[in-house]
Design an enzyme around this catalytic site. Structure first.
Site, PDB file in Angstrom:
ATOM      1  N   HIS A  46      -1.767  -2.652  -6.205  1.00 53.02           N
ATOM      2  CA  HIS A  46      -2.319  -2.315  -4.821  1.00 53.02           C
ATOM      3  C   HIS A  46      -3.566  -2.932  -5.094  1.00 53.02           C
ATOM      4  CE1 HIS A  46      -3.648   0.766  -1.987  1.00 53.02           C
ATOM      5  NE2 HIS A  46      -3.565  -0.092  -1.502  1.00 53.02           N
ATOM      6  N   ASN A  74      -3.242   5.641  -1.622  1.00 47.14           N
ATOM      7  CA  ASN A  74      -2.772   5.785  -0.216  1.00 47.14           C
ATOM      8  C   ASN A  74      -2.007   7.214   0.083  1.00 47.14           C
ATOM      9  OD1 ASN A  74      -4.075   3.577   0.338  1.00 47.14           O
ATOM     10  ND2 ASN A  74      -2.463   2.302   0.893  1.00 47.14           N
ATOM     11  N   GLU A 134      -4.612  -0.514  -8.577  1.00 50.14           N
ATOM     12  CA  GLU A 134      -3.639   0.128  -9.124  1.00 50.14           C
ATOM     13  C   GLU A 134      -2.397  -0.805  -9.604  1.00 50.14           C
ATOM     14  OE1 GLU A 134      -3.042   4.215  -6.724  1.00 50.14           O
ATOM     15  OE2 GLU A 134      -2.953   2.821  -5.524  1.00 50.14           O
ATOM     16  N   SER A 158       0.651  -1.284   0.005  1.00 54.87           N
ATOM     17  CA  SER A 158      -0.020  -0.156  -0.047  1.00 54.87           C
ATOM     18  C   SER A 158       0.686   1.153   0.132  1.00 54.87           C
ATOM     19  CB  SER A 158      -0.832   0.191   1.282  1.00 54.87           C
ATOM     20  OG  SER A 158      -0.098  -0.146   2.532  1.00 54.87           O
TER      21      SER A 158
END
Length: 303
Positions: free
Chosen positions: A137, A187, A149, A116
């Site tokens: 991700h 994130n 992602e 992350s």
């Protein structure tokens, strides 16, 4: 179909293994804690049987579980074509794991880091195959989220990237390309939001339920930031914001002390039964306020 290794049988690893198996891939799920893999199989079976009731597709639980083998030995991944790592967001743990993985997994295999926050190029540098290293991700809960992602490292070659894209397509995931940077896109923004929301509770500006109500009612978010923290895991939020703070050396990423206290107290959110809210169990439908997120005696942890 592809033989995929999944390392780490926590919430994310179980979700990745389920998603892979339910679309037909052969999965080897490895964790150094045999109880973790048993819990993961139980969670996968429950999620498959409840999928239709929760608005998802109908999933054959028996067939899905039949495609998953588990164990504690990384040597079980020797012939895996792709290995997806999902362990705790801790550099020292990841470093030790990748050094061992690189020695036992076949040289042609692609490594996928489900991280992350940690930059992909940095993780790839731990291996002898930086060209075959890709970041993905995944979002939680993995089987229900339609997008991820996808992040190439500095040395990632196009063939490895396409192999991972093909795997994600088979999992019904839209792969959104993002350049390599600490925290990526989601994130880099989300962790700041959750951290600041925790500060609001810590400073007594508002309760956790009030903070979340503002985001739901004023901005139309389906979940508030602190409900999201409980879903992701308060400990995971803390580790991610710590990675951002260390990487950027910027005070805006200073972790909220409440996140540290809750993590130490075992109040990790849904997976432990209590976080900013208290839950009747990991799958409780109606959370109740947990003393406004103030850390206190933890409930029995349920992974």
């Amino acid at each position: 179909m592809t033989h995929v290794g999944v390392v780490g049988a926590g919430v994310m690893g179980a979700g990745v293994a389920q998603n892979l198996a339910q679309v037909g891939h052969t999965v080897t799920l490895v964790d150094n804690d045999p109880q973790a893999t048993e819990r993961a199989l139980g969670t996968i079976e429950m999620n498959c049987r409840m999928s239709r009731m929760l608005g998802g597709p109908e999933i054959d639980a028996d067939q899905t579980l039949a495609r998953i083998r588990t164990g504690t030995d990384l040597a079980l991944l020797t012939d895996a074509e792709i290995v997806i790592e999902n362990i705790t967001e801790n550099w020292d743990l990841k470093r030790a794991l990748y050094l061992e993985l690189d020695a036992v997994v076949q040289p042609s295999a692609v490594f996928v880091a489900n991280t992350s926050a940690i930059p992909i190029t940095r993780l790839a540098s731990l291996t002898g195959r930086p060209r075959q290293f890709v970041g993905v991700h995944f979002m939680n809960p993995v089987p229900m989220k339609p997008a991820v992602e996808i992040i190439p490292g500095h040395h990632t070659d196009q063939d490895a990237l396409e192999r991972v894209r093909t795997l994600l397509t088979s999992m019904d995931k839209k792969a959104i390309p993002v350049n390599d940077a600490c925290g990526f896109v989601s994130n880099r923004v989300l962790m700041l939001t959750v951290n600041e929301a925790a500060f609001l509770v810590y400073e007594g500006v508002a309760t956790a339920e009030t903070v979340d109500e503002v985001f739901r009612s004023c901005f139309g978010h389906p979940m508030g930031p602190l409900e999201t923290a409980d879903l992701i895991g308060v400990d995971t939020i803390l580790y991610s914001i710590e990675v951002l703070y260390e990487h950027f050396a910027d005070s805006k990423y200073r972790p909220c002390p409440l996140l540290k206290k809750m993590t130490d107290a075992g109040l990790h959110g849904r997976k432990s039964g209590e976080g900013f809210y208290a839950y009747g169990g990991p799958a409780a439908a109606t959370p109740r306020p947990s003393q406004n997120g103030k850390a206190h005696t933890p409930v029995t942890a349920t992974r």
